[in-house]
Design an enzyme around this catalytic site. Sequence first.
Site, PDB file in Angstrom:
ATOM      1  N   CYS A  28      10.913   5.170 -22.490  1.00 51.01           N
ATOM      2  CA  CYS A  28      10.874   5.846 -21.713  1.00 51.01           C
ATOM      3  C   CYS A  28       9.482   6.541 -20.457  1.00 51.01           C
ATOM      4  CB  CYS A  28      11.371   7.448 -21.943  1.00 51.01           C
ATOM      5  SG  CYS A  28      10.285   8.195 -23.224  1.00 51.01           S
ATOM      6  N   CYS A  31       6.504   6.805 -22.547  1.00 48.87           N
ATOM      7  CA  CYS A  31       5.788   5.450 -23.363  1.00 48.87           C
ATOM      8  C   CYS A  31       4.488   4.786 -21.930  1.00 48.87           C
ATOM      9  CB  CYS A  31       6.802   4.790 -23.484  1.00 48.87           C
ATOM     10  SG  CYS A  31       7.754   5.148 -25.190  1.00 48.87           S
ATOM     11  N   ASP A 447       4.923  -7.853  19.422  1.00 47.25           N
ATOM     12  CA  ASP A 447       3.416  -8.982  20.111  1.00 47.25           C
ATOM     13  C   ASP A 447       5.041 -10.091  20.965  1.00 47.25           C
ATOM     14  OD1 ASP A 447       1.703 -10.728  21.135  1.00 47.25           O
ATOM     15  OD2 ASP A 447       2.457 -11.958  20.084  1.00 47.25           O
ATOM     16  N   ASP A 656       2.451 -12.459  14.537  1.00 44.31           N
ATOM     17  CA  ASP A 656       2.819 -13.947  13.948  1.00 44.31           C
ATOM     18  C   ASP A 656       0.982 -14.417  14.105  1.00 44.31           C
ATOM     19  OD1 ASP A 656       2.840 -14.781  16.772  1.00 44.31           O
ATOM     20  OD2 ASP A 656       3.638 -16.367  16.454  1.00 44.31           O
ATOM     21  N   ASP A 660      -3.075 -11.386  16.142  1.00 44.76           N
ATOM     22  CA  ASP A 660      -2.581  -9.869  15.906  1.00 44.76           C
ATOM     23  C   ASP A 660      -3.303  -9.237  14.645  1.00 44.76           C
ATOM     24  OD1 ASP A 660      -0.527  -9.738  17.990  1.00 44.76           O
ATOM     25  OD2 ASP A 660       0.554 -11.867  16.663  1.00 44.76           O
TER      26      ASP A 660
END
Length: 766
Positions: A28, A31, A447, A656, A660
């Site tokens: 649980c 634990c 972009d 990309d 950026d």
Amino acid sequence: MTNSAFKNTSLTNKPNSELTLLINGMSCASCANRVEKALAKVPGVLSAEVNLALETAHIESVTNTATATQLIEAVIAAGYQAEEVKKNIAETVLAAGISEAKPSLSTVYSWWPVALSALLSLPLVMAMLANFLGWQGQLSGWLQLALATPVQFWLGWRFYKAGWSALKAGAGNMDLLVALGTSAAYGLSVTLLFIPLNALNQPHAGMQHLYFESSTIVITLILLGKWLESRAKKQTTDAIRALNALRPQRACVLRNGKEIQLAIAAVLLGDIVLVRPGEIIPVDGLIQQGDSQVDESLITGENLPVFKKMGDMVTGGSVNGEGLLYVNTTAIGAESVLARIVRLVESAQAKKAPIQRLVDKVSAIFVPVVIVIAFVTLLAWGLLQGDWQIAILNAVAVLVIACPCALGLATPTAIMVGTGVAAQHGVLIKDAEALELAHAIRTVAFDKTGTLTEGQPKLVALESATVMADGIPDELLMLAASLQSGSEHPLAKAVVKAAQAKFMTLQSVLNMQALPGRGVTGVVNGQILYLGNSRLMQELGVDFSALQASAAILEAEGRSVSWLCRSFAMNASKPELLGLLGFGDTIKPSALSAIKQLQAQGINTVLISGDNQGSASHVAKQLGITQIYAQVLPEDKANILVQLKTTGSLVAMVGDGINDAPALAAADIGIAMSSGTDVAMQAAGITLMRGDPSLVADAIDISRRTYAKIRQNLFWAFVYNIVGIPLAAMGLLSPVIAGAAMALSSFSVISNALLLKRWKPASEKN
């Protein structure tokens, strides 16, 4: 998609070291908290995160301090078992074609204890139902004892063992609650069996009623619940197993002119791998010979096959179509795209979401509070009502119905399924925090080049500043192409390609230097050349008025314009303008639908570009974007993101390129295209496996759905305990019903999370 799309996720470049342990024995959230605290106390540990659903612990520590042995000893001292996950497990799995990444230490609940426990409990259940219906079907007390004892102390031994370990560590867990509750019911029954006249209440007429069925049925139901839970948890890692299963065990390699069947682990860089029609491509590499349609759907989420020809990159795990391919191996083992994807998804699934902190605080005090409530229930019913049998049964019901498991599983199971299904459709989420934050995004900044446009511009205009005799400025093109011959920039490639089409001989370039956000400079034939945007020309003091009208016309048409100028000495006052170059780029087919999807979700879209105002406005107008920032330097992109965040809404940046990266890092969530640079993807929280902007809306959609499942699971887990425990304390729930409710609580939470597997991107719904 290039093989360099994913940087190695190893830790060689990090100042701190990281380690993953498999933890056995957790039942649980309590634990998980105890294991975290035990690991955090080891000297040198900076952070420890335990994932209950995966049964793993991810530890970050100062290099050369906390060793695996020390960490494992800390876990053992806390009452659990641990085993180190070696770095090469993912690689070994891929090389061997094994679909299970987890070693045997991970808890797997077998079906036979459930079946045997049910078989032994069945007579007790039938007798209980007979009595309920008014029939005389009660078994003898000694037969009930014989049936209940193996269930209690053999099949239920795991609860005693785990509960005792927790108790020794000064804490409690679900197993302790079950052990206490069932032992109380069993002990009460044994007491009544040996004391015919109830010493606590008035004697009962007829045969003494026992409660062995309560303890046995509770244990049976909880074993059943754990078995169902383990089966359901296995489904949450289906995405990882599916990725691991993509790679074949062997490859056909050409060596010395002969075809040799080799194990994947024996394939070397530079080997030529023969891939026949219909086969899975076993390695990352470049096609040396042949062409074919390649199905990359399990890697990129792209439904349609992609045509591949000589010189194109193929990814291991994709399926070859009708052609015969000869592939030059460029990446193997842990460096392959597939291995890196697996590591990224595993990392995201192992991390905790911020919302889990609330759950951790509650679960830390959950078990002690439940034990106190059970004790108060016992005293209240016994002292006020005078019926200690009922008092014990109600206390047992309180202990049994309390379920910290559902709390611990609510968040990680939803994250595991969400990140897994997202990966299958081409959206890689770096960590749980990115997944959680993405649901609240209200602004997405894009972009332009390579993100909304194809990023493969063509040279469409070339105009000299002086009238040439033949009217064709070949020297202008040759100088521009020579200057950029070593550049990977899309505009540079367009210039070089145009020069190659004219079979021009390019000159060598010296001292080439990129000018971020402006252009490039270098020395060609003794001339210092500058090629860049109008900002660069203004900084150099170049007079470009002679071609300004032509540039304005090109920009109005949505073209990008670059200027070429030269000087012959470093101390020249003003470089001489040679001419301009106009570039045309195509908007991606899915860009318009991507923007519309985002706007339909109530998300504001923004365009941030280093290109000129005319070109940026032209693209924005076609896509329906009204907020535009043009001629923006890389460092200024980040400042714009900071400004957008001042409105209080969460902002995502999609890009990309290298320029950026600062903006991706400055945004609340950075979203990078895998078709871009490694730097961009390292700065992003989400990576799109193909250069399709419509995946941005899909990423936000799966985030929202996953977060909704987390909230549903937490609501159910909290309400279940808030309502169930008081009902049990008031005597409105029997131990049997309480046990059934507890057994099904965790299973229901996981089953709800598994509904996310039905999610599909918007493009697949149409």
